[in-house]
Design a protein around this motif. Structure first.
Motif, PDB file in Angstrom:
ATOM      1  N   THR A   1     -32.405  61.072  79.341  1.00 49.87           N
ATOM      2  CA  THR A   1     -31.927  60.027  78.436  1.00 49.87           C
ATOM      3  C   THR A   1     -32.259  58.611  78.901  1.00 49.87           C
ATOM      4  OG1 THR A   1     -29.717  59.879  79.456  1.00 49.87           O
ATOM      5  CG2 THR A   1     -30.014  61.509  77.712  1.00 49.87           C
ATOM      6  N   LEU A   2     -32.925  58.450  80.025  1.00 49.47           N
ATOM      7  CA  LEU A   2     -33.329  57.116  80.462  1.00 49.47           C
ATOM      8  C   LEU A   2     -34.431  56.614  79.535  1.00 49.47           C
ATOM      9  CD1 LEU A   2     -33.092  54.869  82.630  1.00 49.47           C
ATOM     10  CD2 LEU A   2     -34.916  56.064  83.886  1.00 49.47           C
ATOM     11  N   ALA A   3     -34.243  55.410  78.968  1.00 47.59           N
ATOM     12  CA  ALA A   3     -35.165  54.921  77.945  1.00 47.59           C
ATOM     13  C   ALA A   3     -35.128  53.401  77.898  1.00 47.59           C
ATOM     14  CB  ALA A   3     -34.785  55.484  76.574  1.00 47.59           C
ATOM     15  N   PRO A   4     -36.203  52.783  77.397  1.00 48.12           N
ATOM     16  CA  PRO A   4     -36.195  51.330  77.214  1.00 48.12           C
ATOM     17  C   PRO A   4     -35.258  50.922  76.081  1.00 48.12           C
ATOM     18  CG  PRO A   4     -38.175  52.273  76.268  1.00 48.12           C
ATOM     19  CD  PRO A   4     -37.471  53.388  76.992  1.00 48.12           C
ATOM     20  N   VAL A   5     -34.870  49.645  76.085  1.00 51.13           N
ATOM     21  CA  VAL A   5     -34.002  49.088  75.038  1.00 51.13           C
ATOM     22  C   VAL A   5     -34.806  48.043  74.269  1.00 51.13           C
ATOM     23  CG1 VAL A   5     -31.835  47.895  74.554  1.00 51.13           C
ATOM     24  CG2 VAL A   5     -31.979  49.494  76.486  1.00 51.13           C
ATOM     25  N   PRO A   6     -35.388  48.408  73.117  1.00 47.63           N
ATOM     26  CA  PRO A   6     -36.306  47.495  72.424  1.00 47.63           C
ATOM     27  C   PRO A   6     -35.658  46.207  71.927  1.00 47.63           C
ATOM     28  CG  PRO A   6     -36.589  49.759  71.655  1.00 47.63           C
ATOM     29  CD  PRO A   6     -35.352  49.736  72.495  1.00 47.63           C
ATOM     30  N   TRP A   7     -34.360  46.239  71.643  1.00 48.17           N
ATOM     31  CA  TRP A   7     -33.704  45.063  71.068  1.00 48.17           C
ATOM     32  C   TRP A   7     -33.162  44.097  72.113  1.00 48.17           C
ATOM     33  CZ3 TRP A   7     -31.884  50.095  70.445  1.00 48.17           C
ATOM     34  CH2 TRP A   7     -30.785  50.435  71.241  1.00 48.17           C
ATOM     35  N   SER A   8     -33.274  44.424  73.377  1.00 50.49           N
ATOM     36  CA  SER A   8     -32.696  43.585  74.417  1.00 50.49           C
ATOM     37  C   SER A   8     -33.447  42.262  74.532  1.00 50.49           C
ATOM     38  CB  SER A   8     -32.749  44.313  75.761  1.00 50.49           C
ATOM     39  OG  SER A   8     -32.272  43.479  76.795  1.00 50.49           O
ATOM     40  N   PRO A   9     -32.748  41.146  74.766  1.00 49.88           N
ATOM     41  CA  PRO A   9     -33.416  39.857  74.933  1.00 49.88           C
ATOM     42  C   PRO A   9     -34.229  39.758  76.215  1.00 49.88           C
ATOM     43  CG  PRO A   9     -31.062  39.648  75.323  1.00 49.88           C
ATOM     44  CD  PRO A   9     -31.277  41.015  74.770  1.00 49.88           C
ATOM     45  N   VAL A  10     -33.956  40.656  77.169  1.00 48.66           N
ATOM     46  CA  VAL A  10     -34.772  40.730  78.384  1.00 48.66           C
ATOM     47  C   VAL A  10     -35.164  42.198  78.560  1.00 48.66           C
ATOM     48  CG1 VAL A  10     -33.651  38.768  79.491  1.00 48.66           C
ATOM     49  CG2 VAL A  10     -32.757  41.065  79.878  1.00 48.66           C
ATOM     50  N   PRO A  11     -36.297  42.478  79.228  1.00 52.38           N
ATOM     51  CA  PRO A  11     -36.684  43.875  79.419  1.00 52.38           C
ATOM     52  C   PRO A  11     -35.578  44.654  80.123  1.00 52.38           C
ATOM     53  CG  PRO A  11     -38.483  42.412  80.012  1.00 52.38           C
ATOM     54  CD  PRO A  11     -37.294  41.541  79.798  1.00 52.38           C
ATOM     55  N   SER A  12     -35.162  45.739  79.515  1.00 52.99           N
ATOM     56  CA  SER A  12     -34.053  46.501  80.076  1.00 52.99           C
ATOM     57  C   SER A  12     -34.179  47.960  79.666  1.00 52.99           C
ATOM     58  CB  SER A  12     -32.712  45.927  79.610  1.00 52.99           C
ATOM     59  OG  SER A  12     -32.596  46.031  78.206  1.00 52.99           O
ATOM     60  N   ALA A  13     -33.337  48.788  80.260  1.00 48.38           N
ATOM     61  CA  ALA A  13     -33.322  50.217  79.980  1.00 48.38           C
ATOM     62  C   ALA A  13     -31.875  50.665  79.828  1.00 48.38           C
ATOM     63  CB  ALA A  13     -34.015  50.990  81.098  1.00 48.38           C
ATOM     64  N   GLN A  14     -31.708  51.867  79.314  1.00 48.94           N
ATOM     65  CA  GLN A  14     -30.374  52.444  79.215  1.00 48.94           C
ATOM     66  C   GLN A  14     -30.457  53.924  79.552  1.00 48.94           C
ATOM     67  OE1 GLN A  14     -29.475  51.885  74.941  1.00 48.94           O
ATOM     68  NE2 GLN A  14     -29.646  54.085  74.689  1.00 48.94           N
ATOM     69  N   VAL A  15     -29.329  54.480  79.972  1.00 46.50           N
ATOM     70  CA  VAL A  15     -29.240  55.901  80.241  1.00 46.50           C
ATOM     71  C   VAL A  15     -27.859  56.367  79.818  1.00 46.50           C
ATOM     72  CG1 VAL A  15     -28.441  55.582  82.632  1.00 46.50           C
ATOM     73  CG2 VAL A  15     -29.592  57.716  81.972  1.00 46.50           C
ATOM     74  N   MET A  16     -27.809  57.497  79.117  1.00 41.74           N
ATOM     75  CA  MET A  16     -26.520  58.079  78.758  1.00 41.74           C
ATOM     76  C   MET A  16     -25.879  58.711  79.985  1.00 41.74           C
ATOM     77  SD  MET A  16     -26.740  59.909  75.053  1.00 41.74           S
ATOM     78  CE  MET A  16     -25.019  60.380  75.297  1.00 41.74           C
ATOM     79  N   CYS A  17     -24.556  58.639  80.031  1.00 41.26           N
ATOM     80  CA  CYS A  17     -23.812  59.203  81.148  1.00 41.26           C
ATOM     81  C   CYS A  17     -22.699  60.098  80.636  1.00 41.26           C
ATOM     82  CB  CYS A  17     -23.228  58.092  82.016  1.00 41.26           C
ATOM     83  SG  CYS A  17     -24.472  57.076  82.821  1.00 41.26           S
ATOM     84  N   SER A  18     -22.246  60.982  81.507  1.00 38.04           N
ATOM     85  CA  SER A  18     -21.146  61.881  81.170  1.00 38.04           C
ATOM     86  C   SER A  18     -20.244  62.028  82.384  1.00 38.04           C
ATOM     87  CB  SER A  18     -21.697  63.243  80.746  1.00 38.04           C
ATOM     88  OG  SER A  18     -20.675  64.083  80.240  1.00 38.04           O
ATOM     89  N   LEU A  19     -18.972  62.205  82.131  1.00 35.61           N
ATOM     90  CA  LEU A  19     -17.989  62.312  83.205  1.00 35.61           C
ATOM     91  C   LEU A  19     -18.143  63.651  83.922  1.00 35.61           C
ATOM     92  CD1 LEU A  19     -15.564  60.874  84.506  1.00 35.61           C
ATOM     93  CD2 LEU A  19     -14.107  61.935  82.782  1.00 35.61           C
ATOM     94  N   ASP A  20     -18.137  63.604  85.230  1.00 42.27           N
ATOM     95  CA  ASP A  20     -18.263  64.809  86.060  1.00 42.27           C
ATOM     96  C   ASP A  20     -16.910  65.519  86.066  1.00 42.27           C
ATOM     97  OD1 ASP A  20     -19.030  66.730  87.825  1.00 42.27           O
ATOM     98  OD2 ASP A  20     -19.602  65.369  89.441  1.00 42.27           O
TER      99      ASP A  20
END
Length: 494
Positions: free
Chosen positions: A131-150
């Motif tokens: 799920t690690l992916a770029p964030v096209p709408w971000s004002p600066v180059p950034s990424a996001q990753v989904m997380c889940s509780l262990d």
């Protein structure tokens, strides 16, 4: 959505769309035709190949957002400077358990003593592989990753994603492997202006620059008018490996539906829906709109639904809903029988707030009766046409404001219950099935919460512990809502 793969992004200075090449993230696995192995701990996520590959493509990435979705499906998380992101992937991050139990206003009501009563302890949150992916709408180059509780799926859980994982694992252990796709309806509304009573206004049409009044379902002109917005949604979906594939204009000004491709993981299907909703909202903001998945934003216009398409494979990868007939196999009808029985106790998950119940009304293409039929949109449980290999049921009850993890968990629970107990749904309905409200279904939020507390099916799958936490959170939200004096009280009673 079209098959075009031209990617777009945004000019931060002008807040206008501009061409920008955005390479897609590593693609999520497509359905293989074979069932996955029994549910269990997800693959560990180290620093890794995914982070290394992303930085190779996007060396200017400034930060990584670690996201999760709470009980109300609101996105929450933390932002890591890219130089510190290794800590997230190697050790996880600490978040209090209560963050998954917040109401729609962001308050914790201490449900089940989870919050201030227990000292608000932290749990460990870990990234979800793939799920690690770029964030096209971000004002600066950034990424996001989904997380889940262990969390231990055999014990109490608070993460809705883990609730669904537990239900899917239970189905897998019984030799049943769901294949799922979700469809989401939403409105674009004016970002700034409201009616005098606070209700939303349709957006200014990007083509005509006039307040949108179009009500042309499946209208192609409407898709053309909002083409830049839809293209940017598509581009963001490609970048984040969200398999959206068609967009349609719906039954009201500014209303659209986006469909997702099926996947042989129920959890991933819900991930796709949650990520799609986030994409739509963020891209709408960049285009000067606000997007809302509120189930009934207008009194006199169509509501927003969440439709769930479900088929089930056996251990050999065969669709057990297909027997070569349009109405499907006995297993399909048993699944519908279970969904009928479970529907009353599931309504608090399908329609999770006061507004969601305004969507249910006779003769409005919204299910108001526990009925099933073949190629009939007036029923709650529809069997679409098409080839037998794609035989499935369409669950049409949920409002778009439902948490996709919890709504899908309840659907799987009802279907599994029906198949395990071979519940007969009765004859299929032909003609109009939504003329009268079903008296056996709770049609207010208060009645639905009361019915959930008496549930006898859902606790076997979602867990009585989680349903208790959900119920307490939503009771507190309802009481807080009813403590507010509405404009109508002044208008009628002052």
């Amino acid at each position: 959505m079209s098959d075009s793969r031209g990617h777009t992004g945004f000019d931060v200075d002008s807040n206008k769309p501009r061409a920008l090449q955005v390479s897609p993230a590593a693609p999520a696995a497509e359905p293989s035709g074979q069932p996955p192995g029994p549910g269990g701990p997800e693959a560990p996520f180290g620093r890794s190949d995914e982070m290394t590959a992303l930085l190779a493509k996007y060396p200017d990435t400034a930060h990584v957002d670690a996201l999760f979705f709470d009980l109300c499906s609101l996105v929450r998380g933390k932002r890591y400077p890219v130089l510190d992101a290794d800590k997230l992937f190697e050790d996880g991050m600490l978040i209090p358990y209560s963050a998954w139990l917040l109401d729609a206003t962001g308050d914790c009501s201490d449900p089940g003593g989870r919050g201030y009563s227990d000292g608000d302890p932290d749990g460990v949150v870990r990234p979800v592989a793939g799920t690690l992916a770029p964030v096209p709408w971000s004002p600066v180059p950034s990424a996001q990753v989904m997380c889940s509780l262990d969390e231990d799926l055999d014990g109490p859980v608070v993460d809705p994603r883990n609730v669904l994982r537990r239900v899917e694992r239970q189905m897998n252990r019984a030799g049943m492997f769901p294949v799922v796709a979700l469809e989401l309806e939403f409105y674009l509304i004016d970002q700034a202006e409201r009616s005098p009573d606070g209700s939303p206004l349709p957006p200014l049409n990007p083509d005509t620059k006039q307040r949108d009044k179009s009500n042309q379902v499946y209208g192609m002109t409407e898709l053309d008018d909002y083409a830049e917005f839809l293209r940017d949604v598509e581009s963001a979906c490609v970048a984040q490996s969200v398999p959206a594939y068609t967009a349609t204009s719906e039954n009201a000004p500014g209303q659209f539906e986006i469909n997702l491709k099926h996947t042989d993981s129920a959890v991933r299907a819900a991930d796709h829906a949650a990520l799609l909703a986030n994409i739509v909202e963020r891209v709408a903001n960049m285009h000067g709109f606000k997007a809302t998945f509120m189930a009934k934003p207008y009194v006199d216009m169509a509501g927003n639904g969440l439709h769930i398409h479900l088929s089930v494979l056996d251990a050999d990868g065969n669709n057990i809903f297909d027997d070569g007939t349009p109405q499907g196999s006995p297993s399909l009808r048993w699944a519908i029988g279970g969904l009928m029985e479970a529907m009353p106790e599931s309504m608090a998950l399908f329609a999770p707030n006061v507004n969601a119940y305004r969507r249910y009304a006779p003769n409005n293409y919204v299910p108001v009766k526990r009925a099933w039929g073949v190629n009939n949109r007036s029923v709650a449980f529809r069997i679409p046409g098409g080839p037998g290999t794609a035989r499935r049921l369409e669950h049409r009850v949920c409002g778009a404001s439902a948490n996709p993890y919890l709504a899908l968990a309840a659907v799987l629970a009802g279907a599994c219950w029906g198949m395990e107990n071979k519940l007969d749904p009765g004859p299929a309905v032909t003609g109009n099935a939504c003329e009268q409200m079903d008296p056996g279904v709770p049609w207010t939020f208060r009645a639905a919460l009361a019915r959930l507390e008496k549930a006898h099916i859902l606790p076997n799958y979602l867990g009585a512990d989680y349903l208790h936490l959900y119920s307490e959170t939503k009771w507190a939200e309802l009481e807080k809502f009813q403590a507010v004096i509405s404009p109508h009280e002044y208008l009628w009673y002052l």
